[in-house]
Design an enzyme around this catalytic site. Structure first.
Site, PDB file in Angstrom:
ATOM      1  CB  SER A  74      -0.883   0.007   1.252  1.00  0.00           C
ATOM      2  OG  SER A  74      -1.486   1.274   1.428  1.00  0.00           O
ATOM      3  CE1 TYR A  85      -3.961  -2.363   5.249  1.00  0.00           C
ATOM      4  CE2 TYR A  85      -3.313  -0.093   4.860  1.00  0.00           C
ATOM      5  CZ  TYR A  85      -3.775  -1.291   4.379  1.00  0.00           C
ATOM      6  OH  TYR A  85      -4.058  -1.442   3.044  1.00  0.00           O
TER       7      TYR A  85
HETATM    8  N1  NAD Z   1      -8.994  -0.850  -0.900  1.00  0.00           N
HETATM    9  C1  NAD Z   1      -7.990   0.008  -0.889  1.00  0.00           C
HETATM   10  O1  NAD Z   1      -8.182   1.235  -1.026  1.00  0.00           O
HETATM   11  C2  NAD Z   1      -6.575  -0.489  -0.732  1.00  0.00           C
HETATM   12  C3  NAD Z   1      -5.510   0.425  -0.864  1.00  0.00           C
HETATM   13  C4  NAD Z   1      -4.197  -0.018  -0.734  1.00  0.00           C
HETATM   14  C5  NAD Z   1      -3.945  -1.361  -0.482  1.00  0.00           C
HETATM   15  N2  NAD Z   1      -4.981  -2.236  -0.351  1.00  0.00           N
HETATM   16  C6  NAD Z   1      -4.636  -3.639  -0.086  1.00  0.00           C
HETATM   17  O2  NAD Z   1      -5.258  -4.451  -1.065  1.00  0.00           O
HETATM   18  C7  NAD Z   1      -5.573  -5.719  -0.467  1.00  0.00           C
HETATM   19  C8  NAD Z   1      -7.044  -6.025  -0.668  1.00  0.00           C
HETATM   20  O3  NAD Z   1      -7.796  -4.955  -0.137  1.00  0.00           O
HETATM   21  P1  NAD Z   1      -9.381  -4.876  -0.286  1.00  0.00           P
HETATM   22  O4  NAD Z   1      -9.739  -3.460  -0.282  1.00  0.00           O
HETATM   23  O5  NAD Z   1      -9.821  -5.737  -1.405  1.00  0.00           O
HETATM   24  O6  NAD Z   1      -9.797  -5.521   1.132  1.00  0.00           O
HETATM   25  P2  NAD Z   1     -11.132  -6.309   1.564  1.00  0.00           P
HETATM   26  O7  NAD Z   1     -11.250  -6.122   3.035  1.00  0.00           O
HETATM   27  O8  NAD Z   1     -12.263  -5.946   0.689  1.00  0.00           O
HETATM   28  O9  NAD Z   1     -10.751  -7.825   1.240  1.00  0.00           O
HETATM   29  C9  NAD Z   1      -9.815  -8.520   2.009  1.00  0.00           C
HETATM   30  C10 NAD Z   1     -10.140 -10.003   1.931  1.00  0.00           C
HETATM   31  O10 NAD Z   1      -9.177 -10.697   2.740  1.00  0.00           O
HETATM   32  C11 NAD Z   1      -9.848 -11.676   3.487  1.00  0.00           C
HETATM   33  N3  NAD Z   1      -9.098 -11.990   4.700  1.00  0.00           N
HETATM   34  C12 NAD Z   1      -8.915 -11.192   5.786  1.00  0.00           C
HETATM   35  N4  NAD Z   1      -8.201 -11.856   6.717  1.00  0.00           N
HETATM   36  C13 NAD Z   1      -7.934 -13.083   6.204  1.00  0.00           C
HETATM   37  C14 NAD Z   1      -7.256 -14.221   6.717  1.00  0.00           C
HETATM   38  N5  NAD Z   1      -6.718 -14.224   7.947  1.00  0.00           N
HETATM   39  N6  NAD Z   1      -7.164 -15.313   5.935  1.00  0.00           N
HETATM   40  C15 NAD Z   1      -7.720 -15.330   4.696  1.00  0.00           C
HETATM   41  N7  NAD Z   1      -8.389 -14.284   4.167  1.00  0.00           N
HETATM   42  C16 NAD Z   1      -8.495 -13.180   4.928  1.00  0.00           C
HETATM   43  C17 NAD Z   1     -11.212 -11.074   3.801  1.00  0.00           C
HETATM   44  O11 NAD Z   1     -12.172 -12.073   4.147  1.00  0.00           O
HETATM   45  C18 NAD Z   1     -11.534 -10.344   2.502  1.00  0.00           C
HETATM   46  O12 NAD Z   1     -12.241 -11.161   1.598  1.00  0.00           O
HETATM   47  C19 NAD Z   1      -5.157  -5.624   0.998  1.00  0.00           C
HETATM   48  O13 NAD Z   1      -3.846  -6.128   1.143  1.00  0.00           O
HETATM   49  C20 NAD Z   1      -5.171  -4.134   1.252  1.00  0.00           C
HETATM   50  O14 NAD Z   1      -4.323  -3.782   2.307  1.00  0.00           O
HETATM   51  C21 NAD Z   1      -6.279  -1.844  -0.462  1.00  0.00           C
END
Ligand code: NAD
Length: 259
Positions: A141, A154
Site C-alpha cells: 500500500s 496497518y
Molecule cells: N482498498 C484500498 O483502497 C486499498 C488500498 C491499498 C492497499 N490495499 C490492499 O489491497 C488488499 C485487498 O484490499 P481490499 O480493499 O480488497 O480488502 P477487503 O477487506 O475488501 O478484502 C480482504 C479479503 O481478505 C480476506 N481476509 C482477511 N483476513 C484473512 C485471513 N486471515 N485469511 C484469509 N483471508 C483473509 C477477507 O475475508 C476479505 O475477503 C489488501 O492487502 C489491502 O491492504 C487496499
C-alpha cells in the site's frame, strides 16, 4: 490468455481487489485457488470465474494458521498441480493511531498481514524452487511509503511487505522466482465503501479521497489487477524486487508552499 497453463493462488480473493485479481487471472487462462476466510463468498467467485470459461477452486483458510494454510496448498496442488503464481493480498486494517490501537488489534494485524504472508510464501516457495520458476506478488500500500493518519499498525505492516519484497527477490532471483509488490493508493472497493459508510459525511470524504490523488480520482480494482497480471506473466521476466505504485501519482506528490 497471458497466464495459460499457470496455476495461481490469490489470498483474500473472496471480495475486493483479491476477487478482481483472481477473476482476471482466470480470464487469462490460469487455474486459480480462491483462498479466503469467507467460504460462501469464495464459492461465488469460483462460480463467476467458471461462468466466464475460467477454472478455479475454493480454498477456505485463515492464512495466519499454519495447518489451514498447509491444507489449502495441498488441495490446490492436488487439483491443478504445481503453483506458478502467488498473490499475497489478504489483509486487515485496524483504524487508529498507536495509542488508539488495542494490543489484540495490533497482534491480529501482524498475524494476517505479515505472518500470513510469511506462512503462505513459505509453503509455496519449495515447489517454485523445484520448478525453477515462479512469481510472487505482495499487495502492499502507499501507506507503507507515506505517513497517512489513523492507520499506524496497518501502515507498519505494508512498509514491512515492501522491505520483504526486496529481501525475497534477492534470495530467489538466481533461482527463478521473481518477487514484486504493488502499492495501491485508495481503491474503489468494498473496504473503501465500508470505511466511508461509517463516517459522518461520506460524500465529502469521498471527494477528499478523489482530490488527494493527482489524477483526480481514486483507482479501480481493474487498475490494480492489470498491474498484477503483468507481474504474474512472463512479460515481466526481468522484473523483480520492484514496488509498483498504482496510486494516481499520490506517492510522488509534492506540496506547493503557501505564502
Ligand atoms: N482498498 C484500498 O483502497 C486499498 C488500498 C491499498 C492497499 N490495499 C490492499 O489491497 C488488499 C485487498 O484490499 P481490499 O480493499 O480488497 O480488502 P477487503 O477487506 O475488501 O478484502 C480482504 C479479503 O481478505 C480476506 N481476509 C482477511 N483476513 C484473512 C485471513 N486471515 N485469511 C484469509 N483471508 C483473509 C477477507 O475475508 C476479505 O475477503 C489488501 O492487502 C489491502 O491492504 C487496499
Amino acid at each position: 490468455m497471458r497466464l495459460k497453463g499457470k496455476v495461481a493462488l490469490v489470498t483474500g480473493a473472496a471480495r475486493g481487489i483479491g476477487r478482481g485479481i483472481a477473476m482476471r487471472f482466470a480470464a487469462e487462462g490460469a487455474c486459480v485457488g480462491i483462498l479466503d476466510l469467507d467460504e460462501t463468498a469464495c464459492r461465488m467467485v469460483v462460480a463467476a470465474a467458471r461462468s466466464n470459461g475460467g477454472e478455479a477452486i475454493v480454498l477456505p483458510a485463515d492464512i495466519s494458521q499454519p495447518a489451514q494454510v498447509n491444507i489449502a496448498l495441498a488441495t490446490l496442488r492436488e487439483r491443478f498441480g504445481a503453483i506458478d503464481v502467488l498473490v499475497n493480498n489478504a489483509a486487515v486494517m485496524p483504524a487508529g493511531a498507536i495509542h488508539e490501537t488495542s494490543p489484540d488489534d495490533f497482534d491480529r494485524c501482524l498475524a494476517v498481514n505479515l505472518r500470513g504472508t510469511f506462512l503462505v510464501s513459505r509453503g509455496v516457495i519449495p515447489g517454485m524452487l523445484a520448478l525453477g520458476e515462479g512469481s510472487i506478488i505482495h499487495i502492499a500500500s502507499v501507506t507503507g511509503l507515506l505517513g497517512l493518519p489513523g492507520i499506524a499498525a496497518y501502515s507498519m505492516t505494508k512498509g514491512a511487505l515492501i522491505a520483504l519484497t526486496r529481501a525475497m527477490s534477492t534470495d530467489y532471483a538466481a533461482r527463478g522466482i521473481r518477487v514484486n509488490s504493488i502499492s495501491p493508493g485508495t481503491i474503489d472497493s468494498p473496504m473503501l465503501h465500508d470505511f466511508l459508510a461509517a463516517q459522518s459525511d461520506p460524500d465529502s470524504l469521498r471527494q477528499e479521497f478523489d482530490q488527494m490523488h493527482p489524477i483526480g480520482r481514486v483507482g479501480t480494482i481493474a487498475e490494480v489487477a492489470n498491474v498484477c497480471l503483468f507481474l504474474a506473466s512472463d512479460e515481466a521476466s526481468f522484473v523483480t524486487g520492484a514496488n509498483y505504485t498504482v496510486d494516481g501519482g499520490l506517492s510522488v506528490k509534492g506540496e506547493q508552499p503557501q505564502d
